[in-house]
Design a protein around this motif. Structure first.
Motif, PDB file in Angstrom:
ATOM      1  N   VAL A 162     -55.766  -8.588   3.319  1.00 40.10           N
ATOM      2  CA  VAL A 162     -56.825  -8.779   2.324  1.00 40.10           C
ATOM      3  C   VAL A 162     -58.172  -8.375   2.932  1.00 40.10           C
ATOM      4  CG1 VAL A 162     -58.076 -10.464   0.936  1.00 40.10           C
ATOM      5  CG2 VAL A 162     -55.593 -10.622   1.138  1.00 40.10           C
ATOM      6  N   GLY A 163     -58.877  -7.498   2.253  1.00 32.45           N
ATOM      7  CA  GLY A 163     -60.203  -7.102   2.708  1.00 32.45           C
ATOM      8  C   GLY A 163     -60.225  -5.902   3.636  1.00 32.45           C
ATOM      9  N   LEU A 164     -59.040  -5.448   4.066  1.00 33.60           N
ATOM     10  CA  LEU A 164     -59.008  -4.288   4.961  1.00 33.60           C
ATOM     11  C   LEU A 164     -58.893  -2.996   4.152  1.00 33.60           C
ATOM     12  CD1 LEU A 164     -56.603  -5.412   7.843  1.00 33.60           C
ATOM     13  CD2 LEU A 164     -59.111  -5.407   7.829  1.00 33.60           C
ATOM     14  N   ASP A 165     -59.592  -1.959   4.603  1.00 33.05           N
ATOM     15  CA  ASP A 165     -59.468  -0.662   3.956  1.00 33.05           C
ATOM     16  C   ASP A 165     -58.125  -0.042   4.341  1.00 33.05           C
ATOM     17  OD1 ASP A 165     -59.840   0.983   6.478  1.00 33.05           O
ATOM     18  OD2 ASP A 165     -61.771  -0.042   6.432  1.00 33.05           O
ATOM     19  N   PRO A 166     -57.681   1.001   3.643  1.00 32.49           N
ATOM     20  CA  PRO A 166     -56.358   1.581   3.916  1.00 32.49           C
ATOM     21  C   PRO A 166     -56.155   2.019   5.363  1.00 32.49           C
ATOM     22  CG  PRO A 166     -57.193   2.396   1.826  1.00 32.49           C
ATOM     23  CD  PRO A 166     -58.313   1.612   2.458  1.00 32.49           C
ATOM     24  N   LYS A 167     -57.182   2.590   5.987  1.00 35.53           N
ATOM     25  CA  LYS A 167     -57.044   3.040   7.371  1.00 35.53           C
ATOM     26  C   LYS A 167     -56.845   1.853   8.312  1.00 35.53           C
ATOM     27  CE  LYS A 167     -59.243   5.926  10.907  1.00 35.53           C
ATOM     28  NZ  LYS A 167     -60.417   6.798  11.232  1.00 35.53           N
ATOM     29  N   ALA A 168     -57.623   0.794   8.103  1.00 33.94           N
ATOM     30  CA  ALA A 168     -57.492  -0.399   8.940  1.00 33.94           C
ATOM     31  C   ALA A 168     -56.142  -1.084   8.707  1.00 33.94           C
ATOM     32  CB  ALA A 168     -58.635  -1.376   8.664  1.00 33.94           C
ATOM     33  N   SER A 169     -55.665  -1.072   7.467  1.00 29.21           N
ATOM     34  CA  SER A 169     -54.359  -1.664   7.166  1.00 29.21           C
ATOM     35  C   SER A 169     -53.247  -0.921   7.894  1.00 29.21           C
ATOM     36  CB  SER A 169     -54.091  -1.625   5.655  1.00 29.21           C
ATOM     37  OG  SER A 169     -54.991  -2.466   4.962  1.00 29.21           O
ATOM     38  N   LEU A 170     -53.328   0.399   7.898  1.00 30.92           N
ATOM     39  CA  LEU A 170     -52.333   1.201   8.610  1.00 30.92           C
ATOM     40  C   LEU A 170     -52.385   0.922  10.105  1.00 30.92           C
ATOM     41  CD1 LEU A 170     -50.194   3.420   8.706  1.00 30.92           C
ATOM     42  CD2 LEU A 170     -52.047   5.110   8.778  1.00 30.92           C
ATOM     43  N   LEU A 171     -53.581   0.834  10.642  1.00 29.55           N
ATOM     44  CA  LEU A 171     -53.733   0.551  12.071  1.00 29.55           C
ATOM     45  C   LEU A 171     -53.184  -0.829  12.409  1.00 29.55           C
ATOM     46  CD1 LEU A 171     -54.807   1.236  14.882  1.00 29.55           C
ATOM     47  CD2 LEU A 171     -57.043   0.371  14.148  1.00 29.55           C
ATOM     48  N   LEU A 172     -53.433  -1.815  11.542  1.00 31.54           N
ATOM     49  CA  LEU A 172     -52.914  -3.160  11.783  1.00 31.54           C
ATOM     50  C   LEU A 172     -51.393  -3.141  11.828  1.00 31.54           C
ATOM     51  CD1 LEU A 172     -53.058  -6.194  12.095  1.00 31.54           C
ATOM     52  CD2 LEU A 172     -53.416  -6.385   9.621  1.00 31.54           C
ATOM     53  N   LYS A 173     -50.768  -2.448  10.882  1.00 37.80           N
ATOM     54  CA  LYS A 173     -49.304  -2.373  10.870  1.00 37.80           C
ATOM     55  C   LYS A 173     -48.776  -1.710  12.142  1.00 37.80           C
ATOM     56  CE  LYS A 173     -49.552  -0.733   6.583  1.00 37.80           C
ATOM     57  NZ  LYS A 173     -49.179  -0.138   5.278  1.00 37.80           N
ATOM     58  N   GLU A 174     -49.423  -0.635  12.563  1.00 40.91           N
ATOM     59  CA  GLU A 174     -48.989   0.048  13.782  1.00 40.91           C
ATOM     60  C   GLU A 174     -49.154  -0.851  15.001  1.00 40.91           C
ATOM     61  OE1 GLU A 174     -51.449   3.498  13.731  1.00 40.91           O
ATOM     62  OE2 GLU A 174     -50.091   4.658  12.414  1.00 40.91           O
ATOM     63  N   THR A 175     -50.252  -1.595  15.046  1.00 42.09           N
ATOM     64  CA  THR A 175     -50.507  -2.489  16.184  1.00 42.09           C
ATOM     65  C   THR A 175     -49.509  -3.636  16.204  1.00 42.09           C
ATOM     66  OG1 THR A 175     -52.871  -1.938  16.070  1.00 42.09           O
ATOM     67  CG2 THR A 175     -52.256  -3.885  17.341  1.00 42.09           C
ATOM     68  N   MET A 176     -49.172  -4.160  15.039  1.00 42.96           N
ATOM     69  CA  MET A 176     -48.177  -5.230  14.965  1.00 42.96           C
ATOM     70  C   MET A 176     -46.841  -4.752  15.530  1.00 42.96           C
ATOM     71  SD  MET A 176     -49.265  -6.704  11.195  1.00 42.96           S
ATOM     72  CE  MET A 176     -47.995  -7.947  10.981  1.00 42.96           C
ATOM     73  N   ARG A 177     -46.439  -3.561  15.164  1.00 41.80           N
ATOM     74  CA  ARG A 177     -45.176  -3.018  15.694  1.00 41.80           C
ATOM     75  C   ARG A 177     -45.264  -2.828  17.207  1.00 41.80           C
ATOM     76  NH1 ARG A 177     -45.658   0.556  10.995  1.00 41.80           N
ATOM     77  NH2 ARG A 177     -44.143  -0.057   9.394  1.00 41.80           N
ATOM     78  N   GLU A 178     -46.398  -2.333  17.670  1.00 43.94           N
ATOM     79  CA  GLU A 178     -46.583  -2.095  19.103  1.00 43.94           C
ATOM     80  C   GLU A 178     -46.510  -3.403  19.887  1.00 43.94           C
ATOM     81  OE1 GLU A 178     -50.180  -0.745  22.138  1.00 43.94           O
ATOM     82  OE2 GLU A 178     -50.258  -0.113  20.048  1.00 43.94           O
ATOM     83  N   LEU A 179     -47.161  -4.442  19.381  1.00 47.56           N
ATOM     84  CA  LEU A 179     -47.133  -5.736  20.057  1.00 47.56           C
ATOM     85  C   LEU A 179     -45.716  -6.284  20.168  1.00 47.56           C
ATOM     86  CD1 LEU A 179     -50.248  -7.472  18.443  1.00 47.56           C
ATOM     87  CD2 LEU A 179     -50.046  -6.692  20.805  1.00 47.56           C
ATOM     88  N   CYS A 180     -44.935  -6.106  19.109  1.00 44.85           N
ATOM     89  CA  CYS A 180     -43.578  -6.660  19.106  1.00 44.85           C
ATOM     90  C   CYS A 180     -42.645  -5.914  20.050  1.00 44.85           C
ATOM     91  CB  CYS A 180     -43.023  -6.679  17.690  1.00 44.85           C
ATOM     92  SG  CYS A 180     -43.771  -7.998  16.694  1.00 44.85           S
ATOM     93  N   THR A 181     -42.906  -4.644  20.289  1.00 45.50           N
ATOM     94  CA  THR A 181     -42.099  -3.921  21.280  1.00 45.50           C
ATOM     95  C   THR A 181     -42.356  -4.452  22.685  1.00 45.50           C
ATOM     96  OG1 THR A 181     -43.779  -2.184  21.602  1.00 45.50           O
ATOM     97  CG2 THR A 181     -42.108  -1.813  19.888  1.00 45.50           C
ATOM     98  N   LYS A 182     -43.490  -5.134  22.869  1.00 43.29           N
ATOM     99  CA  LYS A 182     -43.837  -5.708  24.172  1.00 43.29           C
ATOM    100  C   LYS A 182     -43.432  -7.188  24.272  1.00 43.29           C
ATOM    101  CE  LYS A 182     -47.805  -2.602  24.748  1.00 43.29           C
ATOM    102  NZ  LYS A 182     -49.291  -2.512  24.898  1.00 43.29           N
ATOM    103  N   GLY A 183     -42.718  -7.691  23.258  1.00 47.13           N
ATOM    104  CA  GLY A 183     -42.221  -9.066  23.323  1.00 47.13           C
ATOM    105  C   GLY A 183     -42.980 -10.079  22.509  1.00 47.13           C
ATOM    106  N   CYS A 184     -44.080  -9.668  21.889  1.00 46.20           N
ATOM    107  CA  CYS A 184     -44.831 -10.577  21.021  1.00 46.20           C
ATOM    108  C   CYS A 184     -44.018 -10.847  19.750  1.00 46.20           C
ATOM    109  CB  CYS A 184     -46.172  -9.956  20.650  1.00 46.20           C
ATOM    110  SG  CYS A 184     -47.201 -10.936  19.529  1.00 46.20           S
ATOM    111  N   SER A 185     -44.227 -12.007  19.148  1.00 47.37           N
ATOM    112  CA  SER A 185     -43.634 -12.324  17.852  1.00 47.37           C
ATOM    113  C   SER A 185     -44.756 -12.499  16.838  1.00 47.37           C
ATOM    114  CB  SER A 185     -42.817 -13.613  17.926  1.00 47.37           C
ATOM    115  OG  SER A 185     -41.793 -13.501  18.885  1.00 47.37           O
ATOM    116  N   ILE A 186     -44.480 -12.122  15.596  1.00 45.30           N
ATOM    117  CA  ILE A 186     -45.503 -12.197  14.554  1.00 45.30           C
ATOM    118  C   ILE A 186     -44.937 -12.917  13.334  1.00 45.30           C
ATOM    119  CG2 ILE A 186     -46.959 -10.867  12.972  1.00 45.30           C
ATOM    120  CD1 ILE A 186     -47.036  -8.667  15.107  1.00 45.30           C
TER     121      ILE A 186
END
Length: 235
Positions: A162-186
């Motif tokens: 909510v409140g994020l522009d499309p570019k920021a939303s895409l970046l957030l999704k990519e970062t979430m995936r990246e964090l989880c490959t390193k063992g983080c849970s979301i």
């Protein structure tokens, strides 16, 4: 990782906002938490974070009780509420350093990660500005940067898109995936079912405080869209 066992939270009038909820979020999960407004999503998240007390049940992080060991558990978690209230008298960089100080992030790590994520979210040029001058979307980005900078084991987000522009939303999704490959849970709540279907490996659907269904996204959808499944189970 995160275990929620028979969580029950009631408000005045004995209305159960969360009713006997049990979920397990494992290492590497991107777990979507779905439900109508008032279904109990935010209440559940606030109980996990220790913001709200609860009558029954147990919440543990790697076997550590949220109630009995709150400082340890919170040191492992980053939490972004649906409407981040950030200290508006600080500048962006002052806020980020404040958060990094709390989590005892080294200068080397904070300098590296703040630069990485501030550049990615196009916030670098605004970090010297007072937060009071930020738009809602900019505050959301700053909160996300502060969460990523201390490399949490568990990231909890309440309606993060909510409140994020499309570019920021895409970046957030990519970062979430990246964090989880390193063992983080979301674990995150969302009303954007298309995003949840594409992003999450697991989904839980809640209605009137009670868990309706939970499991892998592939098993739950099984040839249908998440929107179709949601409308079927919440009728």
């Amino acid at each position: 990782m995160l275990s929620i066992s028979h969580l029950t939270k009631t408000y005045k009038g004995n209305k159960a906002a969360v009713d006997d909820l049990s979920l397990t979020i494992e290492n590497g999960d991107i777990y979507g938490f779905i439900g109508h407004n008032g279904a109990g999503k935010t209440t559940t998240i606030k109980c996990i974070m220790g913001i709200l007390d609860y009558e029954r049940g147990e919440i543990t992080l790697d076997g550590h009780s949220i109630k009995k060991e709150p400082i340890y558990c919170k040191s492992q978690i980053a939490y972004i509420p649906d409407n981040p209230d950030i200290y508006e008298h600080l500048t962006g960089i002052q806020y980020l350093n404040f958060i990094c100080d709390i989590y005892q992030v080294s200068k080397e790590q904070r300098d590296r990660d703040i630069k990485k994520f501030a550049d990615a979210f196009e916030m670098t040029s605004h970090l010297g500005d007072l937060i009071s001058s930020y738009s809602h979307g900019m505050k959301q980005k700053l909160a996300l940067i502060s969460a990523f900078a201390h490399e949490p084991k568990l990231l909890i987000l309440d309606e993060p898109f909510v409140g994020l522009d499309p570019k920021a939303s895409l970046l957030l999704k990519e970062t979430m995936r990246e964090l989880c490959t390193k063992g983080c849970s979301i674990f995150f709540s969302t009303h954007v079912l298309e995003v949840a279907e594409k992003l999450c490996n697991k989904i839980a659907i809640i209605k009137d405080g009670a868990l309706i269904t939970a499991g892998s996204t592939a098993e739950l959808t099984h040839g249908k869209s998440l929107e179709e499944v949601f409308m079927e189970v919440v009728q």
